[in-house]
Design a protein around this motif. Structure first.
Motif, PDB file in Angstrom:
ATOM      1  N   ILE A  38       0.820  -1.120   0.105  1.00 24.63           N
ATOM      2  CA  ILE A  38      -0.099  -0.180  -0.044  1.00 24.63           C
ATOM      3  C   ILE A  38       0.823   1.181   0.087  1.00 24.63           C
ATOM      4  CG2 ILE A  38      -1.599   1.178   1.322  1.00 24.63           C
ATOM      5  CD1 ILE A  38      -2.912  -1.383   2.404  1.00 24.63           C
ATOM      6  N   SER A  42       1.257   3.887  -3.488  1.00 19.76           N
ATOM      7  CA  SER A  42       0.810   5.150  -3.265  1.00 19.76           C
ATOM      8  C   SER A  42       1.840   6.062  -3.663  1.00 19.76           C
ATOM      9  CB  SER A  42       0.214   5.157  -1.696  1.00 19.76           C
ATOM     10  OG  SER A  42      -0.782   4.358  -1.465  1.00 19.76           O
ATOM     11  N   LEU A  97      -3.088  -0.019   8.509  1.00 19.62           N
ATOM     12  CA  LEU A  97      -2.723  -0.746   7.098  1.00 19.62           C
ATOM     13  C   LEU A  97      -2.878  -2.392   7.502  1.00 19.62           C
ATOM     14  CD1 LEU A  97      -0.304   1.524   5.586  1.00 19.62           C
ATOM     15  CD2 LEU A  97      -2.783   1.597   5.331  1.00 19.62           C
ATOM     16  N   ALA A 257      -3.370  -2.610  -4.144  1.00 21.55           N
ATOM     17  CA  ALA A 257      -2.595  -1.691  -3.258  1.00 21.55           C
ATOM     18  C   ALA A 257      -2.915  -0.187  -3.431  1.00 21.55           C
ATOM     19  CB  ALA A 257      -1.217  -2.228  -3.286  1.00 21.55           C
ATOM     20  N   ALA A 260      -6.289   0.579  -2.142  1.00 19.58           N
ATOM     21  CA  ALA A 260      -6.288   0.672  -0.841  1.00 19.58           C
ATOM     22  C   ALA A 260      -5.715   2.156  -0.432  1.00 19.58           C
ATOM     23  CB  ALA A 260      -5.354  -0.381  -0.410  1.00 19.58           C
ATOM     24  N   GLY A 261      -4.461   2.566  -1.158  1.00 21.89           N
ATOM     25  CA  GLY A 261      -3.989   3.649  -0.687  1.00 21.89           C
ATOM     26  C   GLY A 261      -4.785   4.845  -1.085  1.00 21.89           C
TER      27      GLY A 261
END
Length: 279
Positions: A38, A42, A97, A257, A260-261
């Motif tokens: 993540i 990001s 996280l 990921a 998610a970020g």
């Protein structure tokens, strides 16, 4: 470090903590790699957010690194909850996280909210799974020992016993086809409690349709789009005192990921903007 999380711990309003637990995954393992992935995926996100006219680097975010797990899951969760509780004592918001979804219990223990909102493909309302009450398949059931009510948003699968448990007054299940309507109701102030109550938001990335987020342990088709997830996060964020994003693994090219970020960043941007407007 989560990109943009450049504030010193003492001055932070949001503290990112990695919890790379990968102990009870029932299909595809790899959540131990979730926090690092993540952070990594990001890196390409812009600092500036046009919607809120704010910069992530100016919102007081600190990355405290990972709390590494060990074999005793229940003991680890107690330790993780203590670490997160230190964040809440400093009037900062813990941003966890994962790691497998079990780590949400530690976040809920630390924040001690009235309400849990969990975006999830699965009900996770089992009393135990394969004899283990601390399986990731039981996490929402465990949190009901702490919270007064759980909203399970986007759920589309569960055992017969779980669906029966979901009929109780302390659980509300919102299927994928009704998530947009639920989100609008939250935005209109018709669902979540007011300022005197507390909410914890958990984002299990498998709430997304696996076409968008294949890098997760137990993929479940017919799920939510990234935009639906984003809108739900934006709706809940102003009410929340803690957040996590969990169940990301290393079995794709990074798109899970990255999503998610982005969802974590949407939470921070929205939460900070709402706090500014209240002030």
């Amino acid at each position: 470090m989560f990109p943009g999380a450049t504030t010193d711990r003492e001055a932070a309003s949001y503290v990112v903590v990695g919890a790379p637990l990968d102990a009870t995954t029932t299909f595809q393992p790899g959540t131990r790699f979730g926090p690092d992935r993540i952070r990594r995926f990001s890196e390409s996100s812009d600092d500036y957010d046009h919607r809120t006219d704010s910069r992530f680097t100016e919102l007081g975010v600190h990355d405290a690194g990972d709390v590494h797990p060990w074999d005793d899951v229940e003991s680890y969760l107690d330790h993780l909850a203590a670490e997160l509780r230190g964040i809440t004592f400093d009037d900062a918001v813990p941003a966890l996280l994962g790691g497998e979804h079990t780590v949400t219990y530690a976040g809920v223990e630390a924040v001690d909210p009235d309400v849990l909102v969990v975006l999830d493909a699965h009900l996770d309302l089992r009393e135990d799974y394969a004899g283990n009450p601390w399986s990731h398949a039981c996490v929402t059931r465990r949190t009901l020992d702490v919270v007064d009510h759980a909203y399970v948003i986007g759920a589309r699968t569960g055992s017969a016993a779980e669906w029966e448990r979901a009929e109780a007054d302390d659980v509300t299940v919102v299927p994928p086809e009704n998530v947009g309507e639920w989100t609008r109701s939250v935005q209109d102030g018709d669902i979540l409690p007011g300022e005197d109550s507390s909410v914890y938001l958990s984002v299990d990335i498998d709430a997304a349709d696996p076409g968008y987020a294949p890098g997760t342990g137990t993929m479940e088709p017919f799920g939510l789009s990234p935009r639906e997830l984003r809108d739900a996060v934006r709706a809940v964020a102003p009410h929340a005192d803690g957040v996590d994003v969990v169940e990301v693994n290393d079995r794709d090219d990074g798109q899970t990921a990255a999503l998610a970020g982005k969802l974590l960043r949407e939470f921070v941007f929205t939460h900070a903007h709402a706090a500014t407007r209240r002030d």
